[in-house]
Design a protein around this motif. Structure first.
Motif, PDB file in Angstrom:
ATOM      1  N   VAL A 283       0.864  -1.175   0.000  1.00 14.24           N
ATOM      2  CA  VAL A 283       0.000   0.000   0.000  1.00 14.24           C
ATOM      3  C   VAL A 283       0.902   1.226   0.000  1.00 14.24           C
ATOM      4  O   VAL A 283       1.821   1.321   0.819  1.00 14.24           O
ATOM      5  N   CYS A 284       0.637   2.169  -0.906  1.00  8.57           N
ATOM      6  CA  CYS A 284       1.528   3.321  -1.029  1.00  8.57           C
ATOM      7  C   CYS A 284       1.611   4.150   0.246  1.00  8.57           C
ATOM      8  O   CYS A 284       2.640   4.756   0.537  1.00  8.57           O
ATOM      9  N   THR A 285       0.527   4.182   1.024  1.00  8.79           N
ATOM     10  CA  THR A 285       0.499   4.985   2.248  1.00  8.79           C
ATOM     11  C   THR A 285       0.877   4.205   3.497  1.00  8.79           C
ATOM     12  O   THR A 285       0.721   4.706   4.617  1.00  8.79           O
ATOM     13  N   SER A 286       1.351   2.985   3.359  1.00 10.27           N
ATOM     14  CA  SER A 286       1.688   2.162   4.525  1.00 10.27           C
ATOM     15  C   SER A 286       2.598   2.909   5.502  1.00 10.27           C
ATOM     16  O   SER A 286       3.538   3.593   5.094  1.00 10.27           O
ATOM     17  N   GLY A 287       2.324   2.732   6.781  1.00 13.46           N
ATOM     18  CA  GLY A 287       3.180   3.310   7.818  1.00 13.46           C
ATOM     19  C   GLY A 287       4.388   2.425   8.029  1.00 13.46           C
ATOM     20  O   GLY A 287       4.519   1.747   9.058  1.00 13.46           O
ATOM     21  N   SER A 288       5.284   2.442   7.069  1.00 19.60           N
ATOM     22  CA  SER A 288       6.413   1.498   7.051  1.00 19.60           C
ATOM     23  C   SER A 288       7.568   1.918   7.939  1.00 19.60           C
ATOM     24  O   SER A 288       8.491   1.146   8.172  1.00 19.60           O
ATOM     25  N   ARG A 289       7.530   3.166   8.450  1.00 17.98           N
ATOM     26  CA  ARG A 289       8.535   3.628   9.420  1.00 17.98           C
ATOM     27  C   ARG A 289       7.811   4.003  10.702  1.00 17.98           C
ATOM     28  O   ARG A 289       7.082   5.001  10.750  1.00 17.98           O
ATOM     29  N   ILE A 290       8.001   3.225  11.750  1.00 18.53           N
ATOM     30  CA  ILE A 290       7.390   3.533  13.041  1.00 18.53           C
ATOM     31  C   ILE A 290       8.446   4.211  13.912  1.00 18.53           C
ATOM     32  O   ILE A 290       9.515   3.643  14.169  1.00 18.53           O
ATOM     33  N   LEU A 291       8.154   5.436  14.326  1.00 21.71           N
ATOM     34  CA  LEU A 291       9.047   6.202  15.181  1.00 21.71           C
ATOM     35  C   LEU A 291       8.462   6.205  16.587  1.00 21.71           C
ATOM     36  O   LEU A 291       7.352   6.707  16.797  1.00 21.71           O
ATOM     37  N   ILE A 436      -1.245  13.173   3.055  1.00 17.74           N
ATOM     38  CA  ILE A 436      -2.330  12.409   3.686  1.00 17.74           C
ATOM     39  C   ILE A 436      -1.866  12.067   5.095  1.00 17.74           C
ATOM     40  O   ILE A 436      -0.900  11.308   5.269  1.00 17.74           O
ATOM     41  N   THR A 437      -2.527  12.618   6.100  1.00 13.57           N
ATOM     42  CA  THR A 437      -2.036  12.433   7.466  1.00 13.57           C
ATOM     43  C   THR A 437      -3.166  12.083   8.425  1.00 13.57           C
ATOM     44  O   THR A 437      -4.335  12.327   8.154  1.00 13.57           O
ATOM     45  N   TRP A 438      -2.762  11.519   9.556  1.00 19.62           N
ATOM     46  CA  TRP A 438      -3.726  11.091  10.567  1.00 19.62           C
ATOM     47  C   TRP A 438      -3.224  11.455  11.976  1.00 19.62           C
ATOM     48  O   TRP A 438      -2.016  11.552  12.207  1.00 19.62           O
ATOM     49  N   VAL A 439      -4.171  11.622  12.880  1.00 20.45           N
ATOM     50  CA  VAL A 439      -3.873  11.781  14.301  1.00 20.45           C
ATOM     51  C   VAL A 439      -4.654  10.708  15.052  1.00 20.45           C
ATOM     52  O   VAL A 439      -5.884  10.636  14.967  1.00 20.45           O
ATOM     53  N   ASN A 440      -3.917   9.848  15.764  1.00 21.08           N
ATOM     54  CA  ASN A 440      -4.492   8.766  16.575  1.00 21.08           C
ATOM     55  C   ASN A 440      -5.336   7.772  15.758  1.00 21.08           C
ATOM     56  O   ASN A 440      -6.304   7.185  16.256  1.00 21.08           O
ATOM     57  N   THR A 441      -4.975   7.596  14.506  1.00 24.26           N
ATOM     58  CA  THR A 441      -5.574   6.565  13.645  1.00 24.26           C
ATOM     59  C   THR A 441      -4.650   6.387  12.447  1.00 24.26           C
ATOM     60  O   THR A 441      -3.655   7.117  12.308  1.00 24.26           O
ATOM     61  N   TYR A 442      -4.965   5.400  11.601  1.00 26.47           N
ATOM     62  CA  TYR A 442      -4.141   5.215  10.402  1.00 26.47           C
ATOM     63  C   TYR A 442      -4.992   4.603   9.290  1.00 26.47           C
ATOM     64  O   TYR A 442      -5.899   3.804   9.543  1.00 26.47           O
ATOM     65  N   HIS A 443      -4.714   4.997   8.058  1.00 26.03           N
ATOM     66  CA  HIS A 443      -5.324   4.495   6.817  1.00 26.03           C
ATOM     67  C   HIS A 443      -6.764   4.943   6.579  1.00 26.03           C
ATOM     68  O   HIS A 443      -7.224   4.904   5.439  1.00 26.03           O
ATOM     69  N   LEU A 444      -7.502   5.297   7.628  1.00 22.04           N
ATOM     70  CA  LEU A 444      -8.911   5.610   7.438  1.00 22.04           C
ATOM     71  C   LEU A 444      -9.064   6.940   6.708  1.00 22.04           C
ATOM     72  O   LEU A 444      -8.484   7.952   7.095  1.00 22.04           O
ATOM     73  N   PRO A 450      -9.094  14.889  -0.583  1.00 22.43           N
ATOM     74  CA  PRO A 450      -8.083  14.766  -1.635  1.00 22.43           C
ATOM     75  C   PRO A 450      -6.978  13.796  -1.251  1.00 22.43           C
ATOM     76  O   PRO A 450      -6.598  13.696  -0.085  1.00 22.43           O
ATOM     77  N   TRP A 451      -6.439  13.113  -2.262  1.00 24.35           N
ATOM     78  CA  TRP A 451      -5.450  12.060  -2.054  1.00 24.35           C
ATOM     79  C   TRP A 451      -4.232  12.341  -2.922  1.00 24.35           C
ATOM     80  O   TRP A 451      -4.325  12.423  -4.137  1.00 24.35           O
ATOM     81  N   GLY A 452      -3.071  12.524  -2.283  1.00 27.51           N
ATOM     82  CA  GLY A 452      -1.845  12.782  -3.031  1.00 27.51           C
ATOM     83  C   GLY A 452      -0.742  13.207  -2.090  1.00 27.51           C
ATOM     84  O   GLY A 452      -0.957  13.360  -0.885  1.00 27.51           O
ATOM     85  N   GLY A 453       0.456  13.413  -2.647  1.00 27.29           N
ATOM     86  CA  GLY A 453       1.594  13.637  -1.779  1.00 27.29           C
ATOM     87  C   GLY A 453       2.466  14.824  -2.118  1.00 27.29           C
ATOM     88  O   GLY A 453       2.247  15.533  -3.101  1.00 27.29           O
ATOM     89  N   TYR A 454       3.460  15.043  -1.274  1.00 26.48           N
ATOM     90  CA  TYR A 454       4.487  16.060  -1.452  1.00 26.48           C
ATOM     91  C   TYR A 454       5.729  15.398  -2.067  1.00 26.48           C
ATOM     92  O   TYR A 454       5.832  14.187  -2.182  1.00 26.48           O
ATOM     93  N   LYS A 455       6.679  16.236  -2.417  1.00 26.18           N
ATOM     94  CA  LYS A 455       8.024  15.814  -2.837  1.00 26.18           C
ATOM     95  C   LYS A 455       7.957  14.716  -3.908  1.00 26.18           C
ATOM     96  O   LYS A 455       7.199  14.840  -4.882  1.00 26.18           O
TER      97      LYS A 455
END
Length: 490
Positions: A283-291, A436-444, A450-455
């Protein structure tokens, strides 16, 4: 029996003149489920020509918004009537679990309904520039839209592009991913039974180097929307310069999921699992880096790995499966190579890392959910998109370091913050350079946003009113309310 697929061009299902056929596999067992045509450059050009001709005829582009909305609603109805087949095809062709495929198919039908509703509430702008000049701002369809979709969400990504492109009044050419065309074919079979005029929509299967390149280069294609890798996105940008066509690119990600010590611990762990292992990490938006903040770092890893060990990996059509197959052998090998690199770089392998070849899965493309800890920002597994069920966990000290680590990437697609301090959470999420960002949730998320990214994660936006804008031209019309000579030249 193996199904022989056909191209859909100018309102007809046709064979390709190219004798080469692509084997379409079930990634859970490598069974050949279909053979897909490889459209030629000439066939692609013919489809583009037909799409342009139909657009210029006005049979669709000049329909009223309500007329177009009614067709979109017909498509949504057809999808809902055939939901079980769409889900079964998605599971069989992509390898994802039935639960995921059901969610995708339902969201896809909802997208058609959303854009139908948006059309029924169209509005423009007017300005009184002076006492005798009235200015109108209107939206018009662009022409021919080339839509190139990835293999990880074959149905949903197709609809995210088709629905707004058709809603705007364009003709479309859809190129599905070479290895996952099954639900696109079914969708076009359903669309063929609606009142959508013949020749408005075309489905071309084939290679990116031929079909995708021809679409991107063509001077008769007015807009290209692509979802996929950053590398291919760059190629499309270069190819599109011929007629300076509009492009929309949703590309790669290496998204940070920031977890502070004051977060609700169990909620943060739960969403961090969902953030990466949903869709087998493809999934392109996967939280693949957990800090994770240092005060809960080891406790978090312990709890996280404990749950990961219990994830049920298996065929998507098994009701007990929580994580399905990797889409192809080639992609599986790429993921396994990254796991090898992670070990070599010195990251701590907390769990997983292996291909699963037992319990009847020896013929499928299955990988254990994999967790790396104690990673550093210079490691390839931290910097590069793996696009699989592999997560890296990194420690941070304070808010400033969390933001620095989160933004230490060429990508900017998604990100999340977990904290019970809402002020802190908002401070941090606003500083995360992602679309695309979330606070206290993910993927929802939802179709209205709107859906898209920076850089390096792309250009433009899908979904919502922004998604419709991607397929429209903006025109100003100036109307004199008191026609008379200007007498500039006397």
């Amino acid at each position: 029996m193996t199904r022989i697929l056909k191209l859909y061009s100018n309102g007809e299902w046709v064979d390709s003149s190219n004798p080469i056929k692509q084997d379409i596999l079930n990634p859970a067992n490598q069974e050949i489920i279909a053979k897909a045509p490889e459209a030629t450059k000439e066939e692609t050009e013919e489809a583009i020509k037909a799409a342009k001709s139909v657009f210029e005829s006005g049979i669709w582009s000049e329909c009223t918004p309500l007329e177009r909305a009614n067709v979109l609603l017909q498509i949504a109805d057809m999808m809902e009537d055939n939901m079980n087949e769409l889900v079964a095809l998605e599971v069989e062709n992509n390898g994802k679990t039935k639960r995921e495929a059901e969610s995708d198919a339902s969201d896809a039908a909802d997208a058609f309904r959303y854009y139908a509703g948006l059309l029924s509430n169209t509005s423009g702008q007017t300005y009184e520039a002076s006492y005798d000049l009235q200015t109108m701002i209107i939206k018009e369809p662009m022409g021919v839209a080339g839509l190139i979709v990835p293999w990880n969400f074959p149905l949903l990504m197709s609809v995210w592009k088709i629905a707004p492109a058709l809603a705007a009044g364009n003709s479309i050419i859809l190129k599905p991913a070479e290895i996952t065309p099954m639900t696109a074919v079914k969708l076009f079979e359903l669309m063929d039974q609606t009142d959508l005029p013949k020749g408005v929509a075309h489905l071309l299967m084939g290679s990116g180097s031929i079909v995708g390149q021809t679409i991107s280069e063509s001077n008769d294609v007015d807009v290209v929307s692509f979802t996929g890798s950053t590398e291919v996105g760059r190629n499309i940008m270069q190819a599109a310069t011929g007629n300076l066509k509009k492009i929309s690119l949703e590309l790669g990600g290496k998204s940070p999921n920031i977890i502070f010590e004051d977060a609700d611990f169990d909620t943060a762990v739960d969403h961090a699992l969902f953030g990466i292992f949903m869709g087998s990490g493809q999934v392109c938006t996967s939280g693949s880096r957990i800090l994770v903040q240092e005060g809960i770092y080891e406790e978090f890893i312990k709890k996280y790995v404990e749950i990961v060990k219990g994830i049920n990996v298996g065929p998507g059509n098994d009701e007990n499966s929580e994580m399905g197959a990797i889409v192809s052998e080639k992609h599986m090998e790429s993921i396994l190579e990254y796991i090898r690199i992670g070990k070599e770089e010195g990251a701590r392998l907390a769990f997983g890392g292996n291909r699963i070849v037992q319990d009847g899965m020896e013929k499928g493309f299955f990988i254990e959910p994999t967790v790396f800890a104690d990673v550093t920002s210079d490691m390839r597994i931290v910097k590069e998109e793996i696009f699989g069920p592999v997560v890296v966990i990194q420690k941070f000290k304070d808010e400033a370091e969390a933001i620095k680590l989160a933004n230490d990437t060429e990508f900017g697609l998604a990100g999340a913050v977990f904290s019970s301090d809402q002020n802190k959470a908002m401070r941090v999420i606003k500083k995360v350079r992602a679309g695309i960002t979330w606070v206290n949730t993910y993927h929802l998320t939802n179709v209205q946003a709107p859906w898209g990214g920076y850089k390096h994660s792309g250009i433009g936006r899908s979904l919502g009113t922004y998604g419709l804008d991607e397929y429209q031209e903006t025109k100003q019309i100036n109307i004199s309310m008191d026609p008379k000579p200007i007498q500039w030249f006397k």
